[in-house]
Design a protein around this motif. Structure first.
Motif, PDB file in Angstrom:
ATOM      1  N   LYS A 232     -14.019 -25.907 -13.487  1.00  0.00           N
ATOM      2  CA  LYS A 232     -15.058 -26.830 -13.038  1.00  0.00           C
ATOM      3  C   LYS A 232     -16.328 -26.695 -13.883  1.00  0.00           C
ATOM      4  CE  LYS A 232     -15.386 -28.526  -8.368  1.00  0.00           C
ATOM      5  NZ  LYS A 232     -15.318 -28.106  -6.978  1.00  0.00           N
ATOM      6  N   GLY A 233     -16.856 -27.818 -14.368  1.00  0.00           N
ATOM      7  CA  GLY A 233     -18.060 -27.791 -15.192  1.00  0.00           C
ATOM      8  C   GLY A 233     -17.776 -27.600 -16.664  1.00  0.00           C
TER       9      GLY A 233
ATOM     10  N   ASN B 221     -12.366 -18.926 -24.015  1.00  0.00           N
ATOM     11  CA  ASN B 221     -13.749 -18.458 -23.878  1.00  0.00           C
ATOM     12  C   ASN B 221     -14.755 -19.599 -23.978  1.00  0.00           C
ATOM     13  OD1 ASN B 221     -13.703 -18.929 -26.635  1.00  0.00           O
ATOM     14  ND2 ASN B 221     -13.590 -16.763 -27.191  1.00  0.00           N
ATOM     15  N   CYS B 222     -14.253 -20.828 -24.215  1.00  0.00           N
ATOM     16  CA  CYS B 222     -15.145 -21.990 -24.260  1.00  0.00           C
ATOM     17  C   CYS B 222     -14.617 -23.113 -23.389  1.00  0.00           C
ATOM     18  CB  CYS B 222     -15.297 -22.514 -25.688  1.00  0.00           C
ATOM     19  SG  CYS B 222     -16.433 -21.553 -26.683  1.00  0.00           S
ATOM     20  N   GLY B 223     -15.541 -23.940 -22.955  1.00  0.00           N
ATOM     21  CA  GLY B 223     -15.204 -25.155 -22.238  1.00  0.00           C
ATOM     22  C   GLY B 223     -15.908 -26.323 -22.889  1.00  0.00           C
ATOM     23  N   ILE B 224     -15.767 -27.486 -22.283  1.00  0.00           N
ATOM     24  CA  ILE B 224     -16.271 -28.715 -22.881  1.00  0.00           C
ATOM     25  C   ILE B 224     -17.434 -29.284 -22.105  1.00  0.00           C
ATOM     26  CG2 ILE B 224     -15.617 -31.154 -23.030  1.00  0.00           C
ATOM     27  CD1 ILE B 224     -13.147 -30.266 -24.392  1.00  0.00           C
ATOM     28  N   HIS B 225     -18.392 -29.764 -22.861  1.00  0.00           N
ATOM     29  CA  HIS B 225     -19.567 -30.393 -22.297  1.00  0.00           C
ATOM     30  C   HIS B 225     -19.855 -31.634 -23.116  1.00  0.00           C
ATOM     31  CE1 HIS B 225     -23.191 -29.591 -19.841  1.00  0.00           C
ATOM     32  NE2 HIS B 225     -22.298 -28.884 -19.192  1.00  0.00           N
TER      33      HIS B 225
ATOM     34  N   ILE C  74     -12.754 -18.364 -31.216  1.00  0.00           N
ATOM     35  CA  ILE C  74     -13.235 -19.412 -30.306  1.00  0.00           C
ATOM     36  C   ILE C  74     -12.018 -20.195 -29.820  1.00  0.00           C
ATOM     37  CG2 ILE C  74     -14.691 -21.469 -30.118  1.00  0.00           C
ATOM     38  CD1 ILE C  74     -16.303 -19.032 -30.955  1.00  0.00           C
ATOM     39  N   THR C  75     -11.863 -20.300 -28.513  1.00  0.00           N
ATOM     40  CA  THR C  75     -10.730 -21.052 -27.975  1.00  0.00           C
ATOM     41  C   THR C  75     -11.179 -21.903 -26.789  1.00  0.00           C
ATOM     42  OG1 THR C  75     -10.162 -19.239 -26.482  1.00  0.00           O
ATOM     43  CG2 THR C  75      -8.996 -19.301 -28.594  1.00  0.00           C
ATOM     44  N   PHE C  76     -10.405 -22.912 -26.503  1.00  0.00           N
ATOM     45  CA  PHE C  76     -10.578 -23.649 -25.255  1.00  0.00           C
ATOM     46  C   PHE C  76      -9.196 -24.043 -24.779  1.00  0.00           C
ATOM     47  CE2 PHE C  76     -10.083 -28.311 -26.090  1.00  0.00           C
ATOM     48  CZ  PHE C  76      -9.684 -28.208 -27.412  1.00  0.00           C
ATOM     49  N   ASP C  77      -9.125 -24.589 -23.587  1.00  0.00           N
ATOM     50  CA  ASP C  77      -7.832 -25.008 -23.046  1.00  0.00           C
ATOM     51  C   ASP C  77      -7.689 -26.506 -23.302  1.00  0.00           C
ATOM     52  OD1 ASP C  77      -5.656 -25.743 -21.400  1.00  0.00           O
ATOM     53  OD2 ASP C  77      -6.039 -24.053 -20.075  1.00  0.00           O
ATOM     54  N   TYR C  78      -6.618 -26.903 -23.980  1.00  0.00           N
ATOM     55  CA  TYR C  78      -6.446 -28.332 -24.280  1.00  0.00           C
ATOM     56  C   TYR C  78      -6.459 -29.175 -22.999  1.00  0.00           C
ATOM     57  CZ  TYR C  78      -5.091 -27.208 -29.144  1.00  0.00           C
ATOM     58  OH  TYR C  78      -5.065 -26.782 -30.437  1.00  0.00           O
TER      59      TYR C  78
ATOM     60  N   THR D 115     -24.571 -37.657 -27.621  1.00  0.00           N
ATOM     61  CA  THR D 115     -23.922 -38.583 -28.554  1.00  0.00           C
ATOM     62  C   THR D 115     -22.540 -39.003 -28.059  1.00  0.00           C
ATOM     63  OG1 THR D 115     -22.725 -36.917 -29.858  1.00  0.00           O
ATOM     64  CG2 THR D 115     -25.031 -37.301 -30.458  1.00  0.00           C
ATOM     65  N   GLY D 116     -22.083 -38.409 -26.954  1.00  0.00           N
ATOM     66  CA  GLY D 116     -20.742 -38.686 -26.448  1.00  0.00           C
ATOM     67  C   GLY D 116     -19.709 -37.714 -26.983  1.00  0.00           C
ATOM     68  N   GLY D 117     -20.128 -36.839 -27.903  1.00  0.00           N
ATOM     69  CA  GLY D 117     -19.217 -35.840 -28.458  1.00  0.00           C
ATOM     70  C   GLY D 117     -19.015 -34.677 -27.506  1.00  0.00           C
ATOM     71  N   HIS D 118     -18.004 -33.869 -27.784  1.00  0.00           N
ATOM     72  CA  HIS D 118     -17.694 -32.706 -26.952  1.00  0.00           C
ATOM     73  C   HIS D 118     -18.280 -31.445 -27.560  1.00  0.00           C
ATOM     74  CE1 HIS D 118     -13.849 -34.701 -25.096  1.00  0.00           C
ATOM     75  NE2 HIS D 118     -14.958 -35.079 -24.499  1.00  0.00           N
TER      76      HIS D 118
END
Ligand SMILES: [Zn+2]
Length: 147
Positions: free
Chosen positions: A138-139, A70-74, A95-99, A78-81
């Motif tokens: 994507k994104g 349900n989450c992705g990375i941005h 809360i999860t994301f795909d490694y 600061t360069g953090g995710h």
């Protein structure tokens, strides 16, 4: 912002991070602040470049993988995710994301227990992610993966 989620026992995966408020799609769920650069990859590392691994502060290293996240990375200023909601998230949802959104290869978690109907069976990195899923994400992935 730490009040928006907490650490709880997770059904299949030991511990996980759970939303304590509802989030709208595209909203930042967790802010990524880099704590330290790591000498090498480990099971809680975040990959931010081809050969660069870091540890994020707070509970981010505790977020579990899902093949139907349900989450992705941005990447933030600061360069953090930052973890950003892919779709609306309700209170008490894990809360999860795909490694694979972050790591080019995954070496520490061979078998996936996410339990989703889209489960790939094994936790794979971006390298082994099917093209169709790459398109869907994507994104929501670490930009270095596209280089
Ligand atoms: Zn899975």
């Amino acid at each position: 912002m730490d009040n928006n989620y907490d650490l709880r026992k997770s059904l299949r995966k030991g511990e996980g991070i759970f939303a304590t408020k509802a989030f709208k799609a595209r909203e930042i769920v967790m802010r990524g602040i880099i704590k330290e650069i790591l000498p090498k990859n480990d099971s809680h590392a975040s990959q931010i470049g081809k050969n660069t691994f870091v540890r994020h502060e707070g509970l981010i290293p505790k977020v579990n993988h899902s093949c139907n996240p349900n989450c992705g990375i941005h990447v933030n200023e600061t360069g953090g995710h930052d973890f950003v909601a892919i779709h609306d998230i309700s209170v008490n949802e894990e809360i999860t994301f795909d490694y694979a959104m972050r790591n080019y290869t995954v070496n520490f978690f061979p078998n996936c227990r996410c339990g989703s109907e889209k489960c790939r069976g094994r936790i794979t990195g971006w390298k082994d992610l099917p093209k169709k899923i790459r398109e869907e994400y994507k994104g929501f992935i670490a930009p270095y993966l596209l280089k």
